[in-house]
Write a protein that holds these residues in place. Structure first.
Motif, PDB file in Angstrom:
ATOM      1  N   TYR A   1      -1.423   5.625  -0.882  1.00  0.00           N
ATOM      2  CA  TYR A   1      -0.983   6.534  -1.948  1.00  0.00           C
ATOM      3  C   TYR A   1       0.374   7.131  -1.609  1.00  0.00           C
ATOM      4  O   TYR A   1       0.607   7.584  -0.480  1.00  0.00           O
ATOM      5  N   GLU A   2       1.260   7.150  -2.598  1.00  0.00           N
ATOM      6  CA  GLU A   2       2.574   7.777  -2.424  1.00  0.00           C
ATOM      7  C   GLU A   2       3.022   8.344  -3.762  1.00  0.00           C
ATOM      8  O   GLU A   2       3.184   7.613  -4.724  1.00  0.00           O
ATOM      9  N   ALA A   3       3.174   9.674  -3.808  1.00  0.00           N
ATOM     10  CA  ALA A   3       3.636  10.309  -5.037  1.00  0.00           C
ATOM     11  C   ALA A   3       4.586  11.460  -4.782  1.00  0.00           C
ATOM     12  O   ALA A   3       5.414  11.770  -5.625  1.00  0.00           O
ATOM     13  N   SER A   4       4.493  12.106  -3.615  1.00  0.00           N
ATOM     14  CA  SER A   4       5.254  13.342  -3.409  1.00  0.00           C
ATOM     15  C   SER A   4       6.178  13.288  -2.206  1.00  0.00           C
ATOM     16  O   SER A   4       6.605  14.338  -1.723  1.00  0.00           O
ATOM     17  N   VAL A   5       6.470  12.097  -1.690  1.00  0.00           N
ATOM     18  CA  VAL A   5       7.375  12.046  -0.533  1.00  0.00           C
ATOM     19  C   VAL A   5       8.706  12.692  -0.899  1.00  0.00           C
ATOM     20  O   VAL A   5       9.208  12.531  -2.008  1.00  0.00           O
ATOM     21  N   SER A   6       9.266  13.446   0.036  1.00  0.00           N
ATOM     22  CA  SER A   6      10.416  14.281  -0.288  1.00  0.00           C
ATOM     23  C   SER A   6      11.729  13.777   0.300  1.00  0.00           C
ATOM     24  O   SER A   6      12.760  14.416   0.128  1.00  0.00           O
TER      25      SER A   6
ATOM     26  N   PHE B   1       3.547   3.911   0.803  1.00  0.00           N
ATOM     27  CA  PHE B   1       2.486   3.145   0.138  1.00  0.00           C
ATOM     28  C   PHE B   1       2.296   1.784   0.789  1.00  0.00           C
ATOM     29  O   PHE B   1       1.237   1.158   0.650  1.00  0.00           O
ATOM     30  N   ARG B   2       3.308   1.309   1.524  1.00  0.00           N
ATOM     31  CA  ARG B   2       3.193   0.035   2.238  1.00  0.00           C
ATOM     32  C   ARG B   2       2.654   0.206   3.658  1.00  0.00           C
ATOM     33  O   ARG B   2       2.439  -0.779   4.368  1.00  0.00           O
ATOM     34  N   GLY B   3       2.451   1.455   4.091  1.00  0.00           N
ATOM     35  CA  GLY B   3       2.037   1.708   5.463  1.00  0.00           C
ATOM     36  C   GLY B   3       0.734   1.049   5.865  1.00  0.00           C
ATOM     37  O   GLY B   3       0.666   0.386   6.914  1.00  0.00           O
ATOM     38  N   PRO B   4      -0.343   1.193   5.073  1.00  0.00           N
ATOM     39  CA  PRO B   4      -1.618   0.584   5.487  1.00  0.00           C
ATOM     40  C   PRO B   4      -1.534  -0.925   5.683  1.00  0.00           C
ATOM     41  O   PRO B   4      -2.046  -1.461   6.674  1.00  0.00           O
TER      42      PRO B   4
ATOM     43  N   GLY C   1      -0.051   5.554   3.677  1.00  0.00           N
ATOM     44  CA  GLY C   1       0.028   6.532   2.615  1.00  0.00           C
ATOM     45  C   GLY C   1       0.566   7.860   3.113  1.00  0.00           C
ATOM     46  O   GLY C   1       0.700   8.165   4.277  1.00  0.00           O
ATOM     47  N   GLU C   2       0.968   8.661   2.099  1.00  0.00           N
ATOM     48  CA  GLU C   2       1.453   9.994   2.411  1.00  0.00           C
ATOM     49  C   GLU C   2       0.295  10.867   2.862  1.00  0.00           C
ATOM     50  O   GLU C   2      -0.885  10.562   2.638  1.00  0.00           O
ATOM     51  N   HIS C   3       0.634  12.005   3.470  1.00  0.00           N
ATOM     52  CA  HIS C   3      -0.367  12.822   4.141  1.00  0.00           C
ATOM     53  C   HIS C   3      -1.392  13.424   3.180  1.00  0.00           C
ATOM     54  O   HIS C   3      -2.485  13.825   3.599  1.00  0.00           O
TER      55      HIS C   3
END
Length: 299
Positions: free
Chosen positions: A32-37, A43-46, A112-114
């Motif tokens: 999941y990635e929606a709020s990276v700043s 989203f490609r991490g896993p 994914g993001e935290h």
């Protein structure tokens, strides 16, 4: 529970598939990635961690955690609003726990993001009640809102505190005044990077009254960029590899690890070293849980 034959499994180059109920560790990819700043790509991490795991040795240097069985879940469908994604992650963690109700497996969430951590915390809270959270991170993630949302990656530990979960933070070196106040108000135990650099590693990182059951969340930017550079907000002055391993062992010793995650890897095609380090980190954390459980007679 689908086996997702078309998807990669953790260490699938070395291990045959096992039934969910026979696996101690359940790996749950949640890109999941929606709020990276800052920099994106978490989203490609896993998928990058799963691919890099093919190059790992089964022997982690001290033991072979794969002997307890590894089961990789289908990736969580993260193409939805945040609330829905968190419910899907929660359901996946719940499914992992239900695979062996008498001796629930250890969910290993890959972000994914935290923000993904919150889904796991909710599932574990429903199953076990309160527990402690040990966070390795460059950032405190204690903001009330960030970029207009309370579900930003910068707010995830604030949401954990609101659940009544005690928190210990390790490696933080980017923190707002708001977050400093929150730390004080909630009695958060902090081992910030500057403190560790100036005074060395503590004898114990968990306070004496910390819960016996813990969840370990590791944002890879907690490590120095010399170890893992492929992350959205790399901050200089982070933890070295062996110091991080030492403090992870301190987090596990004497505790029952309910679950754990590794998040915020943002793969770069020119930096496979970061992918491999993240995969090794995941596997080493499994090994620490395996060895400690064996010492306590839980395996």
């Amino acid at each position: 529970m689908s086996l997702c034959e078309h998807e990669e499994r953790f260490l699938d180059s070395e291990l045959e598939p096992v039934a969910p109920g026979k696996a101690r560790f359940h790996i749950i990819p949640a890109g999941y990635e929606a709020s990276v700043s800052y920099g994106g790509g978490t989203f490609r991490g896993p998928a990058a961690i799963l691919a890099a795991s093919r190059q790992l040795e089964l022997w982690d240097g001290l033991s072979d955690p794969s002997r307890l069985g590894l089961f990789t879940h289908c990736p969580v469908d993260c193409d939805a609003e945040t609330a829905e994604v968190l419910m899907r992650i929660e359901a996946s963690v719940q499914a992992a726990l239900d695979a062996a109700p008498e001796n629930p497996p250890v969910p290993v969430l890959l972000g994914g993001e935290h923000t993904v951590t919150l889904g796991a915390l909710r599932a574990l809270y429903k199953r076990y009640g309160s527990f402690g959270v040990v966070q390795f991170d460059a950032h405190a993630d204690l903001r009330e809102r960030y970029d207009g949302t309370p579900y930003s990656h910068a707010c995830v530990m604030r949401r954990a505190l609101e659940m009544g979960l005690p928190l210990v933070q390790v490696g933080v070196r980017a923190c707002s005044e708001e977050e400093v106040r929150v730390r004080t108000a909630h009695g958060v135990t902090c081992w910030d990077a500057r403190q560790l650099a100036e005074h060395g590693l503590p004898e114990h990182i968990l306070p004496p009254d910390f819960p016996s059951r813990v969840y370990v969340t590791f944002d890879v930017d907690g490590l120095d960029p010399a170890v893992i550079r492929a992350t959205g907000t790399p901050v200089p002055g982070g933890l070295g590899w062996w110091d991080a391993q030492h403090m992870l062992r301190q987090a596990v010793e004497g505790r029952h690890v309910l679950g754990m995650d590794v998040v915020e890897l943002a793969p770069d095609l020119g930096d496979i070293a970061s992918d491999f380090a993240a995969a090794q980190l995941v596997y080493n954390m499994m090994g620490m849980v395996q060895r400690h459980a064996a010492a306590k007679g839980r395996v």
